[in-house]
Design a protein around this motif. Structure first.
Motif, mmCIF file in Angstrom:
data_model
loop_
_atom_site.group_PDB
_atom_site.id
_atom_site.type_symbol
_atom_site.label_atom_id
_atom_site.label_comp_id
_atom_site.label_asym_id
_atom_site.label_seq_id
_atom_site.Cartn_x
_atom_site.Cartn_y
_atom_site.Cartn_z
ATOM 1 N N PRO A 77 33.856 24.846 40.490
ATOM 2 C CA PRO A 77 32.726 24.972 41.421
ATOM 3 C C PRO A 77 32.418 26.431 41.708
ATOM 4 O O PRO A 77 33.324 27.269 41.810
ATOM 5 C CB PRO A 77 33.225 24.254 42.675
ATOM 6 C CG PRO A 77 34.358 23.398 42.222
ATOM 7 C CD PRO A 77 34.996 24.132 41.084
ATOM 8 N N GLN A 78 31.127 26.751 41.816
ATOM 9 C CA GLN A 78 30.711 28.125 42.064
ATOM 10 C C GLN A 78 29.952 28.220 43.386
ATOM 11 O O GLN A 78 29.188 27.324 43.732
ATOM 12 C CB GLN A 78 29.818 28.631 40.921
ATOM 13 C CG GLN A 78 30.525 28.761 39.589
ATOM 14 C CD GLN A 78 31.610 29.819 39.602
ATOM 15 O OE1 GLN A 78 31.541 30.774 40.353
ATOM 16 N NE2 GLN A 78 32.623 29.618 38.770
ATOM 17 N N PRO A 79 30.162 29.299 44.126
ATOM 18 C CA PRO A 79 29.386 29.504 45.357
ATOM 19 C C PRO A 79 27.916 29.714 45.018
ATOM 20 O O PRO A 79 27.580 30.223 43.948
ATOM 21 C CB PRO A 79 30.011 30.763 45.969
ATOM 22 C CG PRO A 79 30.651 31.465 44.812
ATOM 23 C CD PRO A 79 31.094 30.409 43.860
ATOM 24 N N GLY A 80 27.050 29.336 45.919
ATOM 25 C CA GLY A 80 25.616 29.439 45.668
ATOM 26 C C GLY A 80 25.082 30.822 45.963
ATOM 27 O O GLY A 80 24.143 30.988 46.737
ATOM 28 N N SER A 81 25.661 31.824 45.335
ATOM 29 C CA SER A 81 25.249 33.205 45.559
ATOM 30 C C SER A 81 25.314 33.971 44.254
ATOM 31 O O SER A 81 26.303 33.858 43.519
ATOM 32 C CB SER A 81 26.152 33.882 46.592
ATOM 33 O OG SER A 81 25.935 35.277 46.608
ATOM 34 N N PRO A 82 24.286 34.756 43.937
ATOM 35 C CA PRO A 82 24.333 35.558 42.711
ATOM 36 C C PRO A 82 25.307 36.724 42.800
ATOM 37 O O PRO A 82 25.555 37.407 41.816
ATOM 38 C CB PRO A 82 22.893 36.069 42.577
ATOM 39 C CG PRO A 82 22.382 36.115 43.975
ATOM 40 C CD PRO A 82 23.020 34.933 44.669
ATOM 41 N N TYR A 83 25.867 36.965 43.980
ATOM 42 C CA TYR A 83 26.772 38.094 44.169
ATOM 43 C C TYR A 83 28.243 37.692 44.082
ATOM 44 O O TYR A 83 29.122 38.522 44.298
ATOM 45 C CB TYR A 83 26.512 38.745 45.537
ATOM 46 C CG TYR A 83 25.082 39.177 45.704
ATOM 47 C CD1 TYR A 83 24.593 40.300 45.041
ATOM 48 C CD2 TYR A 83 24.205 38.444 46.487
ATOM 49 C CE1 TYR A 83 23.270 40.693 45.172
ATOM 50 C CE2 TYR A 83 22.886 38.826 46.628
ATOM 51 C CZ TYR A 83 22.421 39.951 45.964
ATOM 52 O OH TYR A 83 21.106 40.334 46.101
ATOM 53 N N SER A 84 28.496 36.439 43.771
ATOM 54 C CA SER A 84 29.874 35.962 43.797
ATOM 55 C C SER A 84 30.094 34.964 42.678
ATOM 56 O O SER A 84 29.308 34.044 42.494
ATOM 57 C CB SER A 84 30.177 35.309 45.154
ATOM 58 O OG SER A 84 31.487 34.834 45.206
ATOM 59 N N VAL A 85 31.175 35.160 41.927
ATOM 60 C CA VAL A 85 31.565 34.245 40.860
ATOM 61 C C VAL A 85 33.051 33.965 41.003
ATOM 62 O O VAL A 85 33.859 34.890 41.134
ATOM 63 C CB VAL A 85 31.296 34.849 39.463
ATOM 64 C CG1 VAL A 85 31.863 33.945 38.371
ATOM 65 C CG2 VAL A 85 29.803 35.051 39.249
ATOM 66 N N ASP A 86 33.433 32.691 41.022
ATOM 67 C CA ASP A 86 34.840 32.319 41.042
ATOM 68 C C ASP A 86 35.322 32.155 39.607
ATOM 69 O O ASP A 86 34.837 31.281 38.880
ATOM 70 C CB ASP A 86 35.052 31.012 41.816
ATOM 71 C CG ASP A 86 34.989 31.213 43.317
ATOM 72 O OD1 ASP A 86 35.061 32.380 43.755
ATOM 73 O OD2 ASP A 86 34.852 30.215 44.050
ATOM 74 N N ASP A 87 36.250 32.991 39.208
ATOM 75 C CA ASP A 87 36.780 32.950 37.851
ATOM 76 C C ASP A 87 38.256 32.560 37.925
ATOM 77 O O ASP A 87 39.082 33.339 38.397
ATOM 78 C CB ASP A 87 36.636 34.314 37.176
ATOM 79 C CG ASP A 87 36.988 34.273 35.700
ATOM 80 O OD1 ASP A 87 37.820 33.437 35.310
ATOM 81 O OD2 ASP A 87 36.445 35.084 34.939
ATOM 82 N N PRO A 88 38.607 31.356 37.471
ATOM 83 C CA PRO A 88 39.997 30.912 37.591
ATOM 84 C C PRO A 88 40.968 31.687 36.716
ATOM 85 O O PRO A 88 42.184 31.568 36.889
ATOM 86 C CB PRO A 88 39.937 29.443 37.176
ATOM 87 C CG PRO A 88 38.739 29.350 36.299
ATOM 88 C CD PRO A 88 37.747 30.331 36.853
ATOM 89 N N LEU A 89 40.454 32.478 35.763
ATOM 90 C CA LEU A 89 41.334 33.242 34.885
ATOM 91 C C LEU A 89 41.561 34.673 35.375
ATOM 92 O O LEU A 89 42.366 35.401 34.792
ATOM 93 C CB LEU A 89 40.766 33.295 33.465
ATOM 94 C CG LEU A 89 40.463 31.965 32.776
ATOM 95 C CD1 LEU A 89 40.134 32.203 31.300
ATOM 96 C CD2 LEU A 89 41.622 30.988 32.906
ATOM 97 N N ALA A 90 40.881 35.067 36.435
ATOM 98 C CA ALA A 90 40.894 36.471 36.848
ATOM 99 C C ALA A 90 42.277 36.987 37.184
ATOM 100 O O ALA A 90 42.544 38.197 37.062
ATOM 101 C CB ALA A 90 39.950 36.673 38.030
ATOM 102 N N THR A 91 43.183 36.105 37.600
ATOM 103 C CA THR A 91 44.512 36.569 38.013
ATOM 104 C C THR A 91 45.635 35.908 37.224
ATOM 105 O O THR A 91 46.757 35.775 37.718
ATOM 106 C CB THR A 91 44.736 36.317 39.517
ATOM 107 O OG1 THR A 91 44.589 34.918 39.796
ATOM 108 C CG2 THR A 91 43.750 37.099 40.354
ATOM 109 N N ILE A 92 45.382 35.525 35.967
ATOM 110 C CA ILE A 92 46.420 34.834 35.199
ATOM 111 C C ILE A 92 47.352 35.788 34.472
ATOM 112 O O ILE A 92 48.351 35.358 33.893
ATOM 113 C CB ILE A 92 45.817 33.850 34.173
ATOM 114 C CG1 ILE A 92 44.962 34.589 33.146
ATOM 115 C CG2 ILE A 92 45.046 32.739 34.867
ATOM 116 C CD1 ILE A 92 44.549 33.724 31.969
ATOM 117 N N GLY A 93 47.064 37.083 34.477
ATOM 118 C CA GLY A 93 47.878 38.034 33.742
ATOM 119 C C GLY A 93 49.060 38.544 34.549
ATOM 120 O O GLY A 93 49.068 38.496 35.779
#
Length: 263
Positions: A77-93
């Motif tokens: 699910p993504q927030p309804g804002s062009p300034y925000s993206v939820d990326d589930p892979l952003a912290t997998i490293g």
């Protein structure tokens, strides 16, 4: 730790000080679903506190793929804002989770797209001669943001740009990846894991404070620029990605093989 079934396997050898982390979703080409993403975050954080683990090998199960990025069946699910993206892979490293023990990636088969979140935070990469590297985002109407940033840190700029922009039209073969410095060693497929384990056992045998301090020093050389570049990624993705239904249509109509390969 207890790992969700069908996500990862973890093998720790107290005698050598090496842990082997394996992406274990062979039927999905080791694509990362939400459970696997969560398991990776928890795993890296646990390994920070395990004094019996002094070096880590990261690999993928099977021979077809190291990792093919996020599982396309994952519902994010993504927030309804062009300034925000939820990326589930952003912290997998590992570095995103403050793990400064050396991590060596062992790549067999395909490594593409979201796999670069992991390869981008490995300390170096050993590749089988049958591995291939590519970034499919542009082909399917998506912005390669995090992936392109990570690869621009590991490859000459022109090579990173070509990989990111050419999408599925070409794949970088293992020999070419070695020539441009993306990988540090090539092995036959059967020798990949034994070779990487020997390297990791060497690292684990050195004084741990000196090894971890060196890892931290190496990453400090590029971390400020990396963080600044990654901070731009969510807005670029929000602005440039096609709607999910159009991405899905492009994916469904994809061709089965690239037009040509860089050897």
């Amino acid at each position: 730790m207890s790992l969700p079934t069908g996500t990862l396997t973890l093998d720790r050898d107290k005698d050598t000080g090496v842990a082997v982390v394996t992406l274990d979703r062979v039927r999905r080409h080791n694509a990362i679903d939400l459970a696997t993403a969560d398991a990776l975050v928890s795993l890296w954080r646990e390994l920070r506190f395990d004094e019996d683990v002094r070096a880590v090998v990261l690999t993928g199960a099977g021979t077809a793929a190291f990792c093919t990025g996020i599982d396309r069946n994952a519902d994010v699910p993504q927030p309804g804002s062009p300034y925000s993206v939820d990326d589930p892979l952003a912290t997998i490293g590992p570095k995103s989770n403050d793990l400064w023990k050396p991590v060596v990636a062992a790549v067999n088969g395909m490594a593409c797209g979201g796999a670069f979140y992991l390869l981008g935070e490995a300390d170096f990469i050993v590749s089988s001669t049958t591995a291939t590297y590519f970034d499919p985002h542009t082909t399917y109407g998506m912005v390669s943001a995090y992936e392109a940033v990570y690869m621009a840190q590991r490859m000459p700029f022109g090579e990173a740009a070509r990989m990111a922009l050419m999408g599925t039209a070409e794949r970088v073969g293992a020999q070419r990846a070695y020539e441009i410095g993306l990988v540090s060693e090539l092995t036959d497929p059967a020798d990949l894991l034994p070779s990487v384990l020997r390297t990791a056992e060497t690292l684990a045998g050195f004084p741990t404070e000196a090894v971890q301090g060196t890892v931290r020093a190496l990453w400090s050389a590029k971390q400020a620029a990396l963080h600044q570049a990654l901070a731009q990624a969510p807005a670029l993705i929000a602005l440039g990605n096609l709607p999910p239904d159009r991405q899905a249509a492009l994916f469904t109509s994809r061709r089965t093989s690239p037009d040509f390969r860089v050897r």
